[in-house]
Design a protein around this motif. Sequence first.
Motif, PDB file in Angstrom:
ATOM      1  N   PRO A  98       0.925  -1.197   0.153  1.00 28.28           N
ATOM      2  CA  PRO A  98       0.132  -0.212  -0.281  1.00 28.28           C
ATOM      3  C   PRO A  98       0.942   1.416  -0.058  1.00 28.28           C
ATOM      4  O   PRO A  98       0.320   2.310  -0.836  1.00 28.28           O
ATOM      5  N   TRP A 133      -2.533  -7.951  -0.492  1.00 27.68           N
ATOM      6  CA  TRP A 133      -1.955  -6.934   0.890  1.00 27.68           C
ATOM      7  C   TRP A 133      -3.109  -6.556   1.972  1.00 27.68           C
ATOM      8  O   TRP A 133      -3.570  -6.345   0.731  1.00 27.68           O
ATOM      9  N   PRO A 138      -4.654  -3.736   3.968  1.00 29.09           N
ATOM     10  CA  PRO A 138      -4.693  -2.221   4.055  1.00 29.09           C
ATOM     11  C   PRO A 138      -3.289  -2.486   4.542  1.00 29.09           C
ATOM     12  O   PRO A 138      -2.865  -1.170   4.727  1.00 29.09           O
ATOM     13  N   ASP A 139      -3.154  -2.751   6.021  1.00 24.57           N
ATOM     14  CA  ASP A 139      -2.840  -2.594   7.220  1.00 24.57           C
ATOM     15  C   ASP A 139      -0.889  -2.676   6.787  1.00 24.57           C
ATOM     16  O   ASP A 139       0.387  -2.269   6.887  1.00 24.57           O
TER      17      ASP A 139
END
Length: 358
Positions: free
Chosen positions: A258, A322, A324-325
């Motif tokens: 991200p 992935w 979001p963290d």
Amino acid sequence: TQVAWVRTWMDADQNAYRAHICVTDVADGTTRQLTDGPGQDTHPRWSPDGAALAYLASPGPQTQADSDAPRSQVSVIGGGSQLMLIGAAGGVAQPLTNLLGGVRAPVWSPDGRRIAFLTYVDPAKGLEFLDDAPAADDDPFVKFNRDVLVVKRLRWKWDNIGYFGDYTSQVVWVEAADAQANAMPAPTLLTRGEFDLSAPVWSPDGRTLAVTGNLDPDGEAVRSSYIYLLDVDGKAPVTPRTLFGLQEMRSSDLAWSPDGAWLAVCGHDDPVIGHYGNQMLWLVSVADGSAECVTREFDRVLGDYSRNYDLRRSGADDSPRWLPDGQRLYVLVYEGGSVELGVVDRNSGAVTQLSAGR
């Protein structure tokens, strides 16, 4: 709030596969058919704002006139899917390409202005179009050798694709935001050469595309693959920048983190085991190309290897995803013919299986 998916069936009247794109509302489960092409409509991809979908549309079954026409020596030329654009509410779909080499693996840029994809290209000719004038048949040699395949490459055909001869898989993009009704946008050939590149993925800032391949002169003779970066705002064709390599990346699908600092890929670094090594999760630094293997202690193969490409049916990509963290990634775990969903902690390498069953 909506899921786009592909419904495929066998059309007995046409003796051919057919496929349409459907959209299902997550809240109430209602489903509507979005496309109605004569062939196979596949690979729906939502625009970032959710207002439109890009998809691939293949031509319908051959007519008698088509079958009597001079045949190309490579099956991917003139018969591949083209890129289409349709509003999320439906309506008339707009063609975005008419490329002789067809279109594969479309992906939207984060700002929704561009769509990058792959097409087959003759390195000497560059992009060719369906409406280009065919070669004259006045010369008997041309006329009677049009469908004779002559190749200089080791890899000249693939299951689920067909014969591509000396054509190579290259990266192209079109300006989807500038597409107007009845006006097809001009495609930009981003790469060109006697090498093949894989499905492109955009960086979160939309300035870079990542691909895999092997640009070495003897790249076809080895299993090793490399990650390359393409600066999309540079003058085309772009020179790929080498980032990282492995002995094998059986799946060439990549995933940007991200924050844009890492690329995730599955592969192995064993120079002896070859094709049979476990596909492990690697995280590659975009800044300097350094990499760490996150799942070296996990004795399973990551990815979807249940598909039989001889059946000429292609599935979706199977790259990591992935969360979001930026600390965890979804992966597919393959074992004994079963493909399950798992999640990997990037710090510990622990893999938690989220599904089970055959």
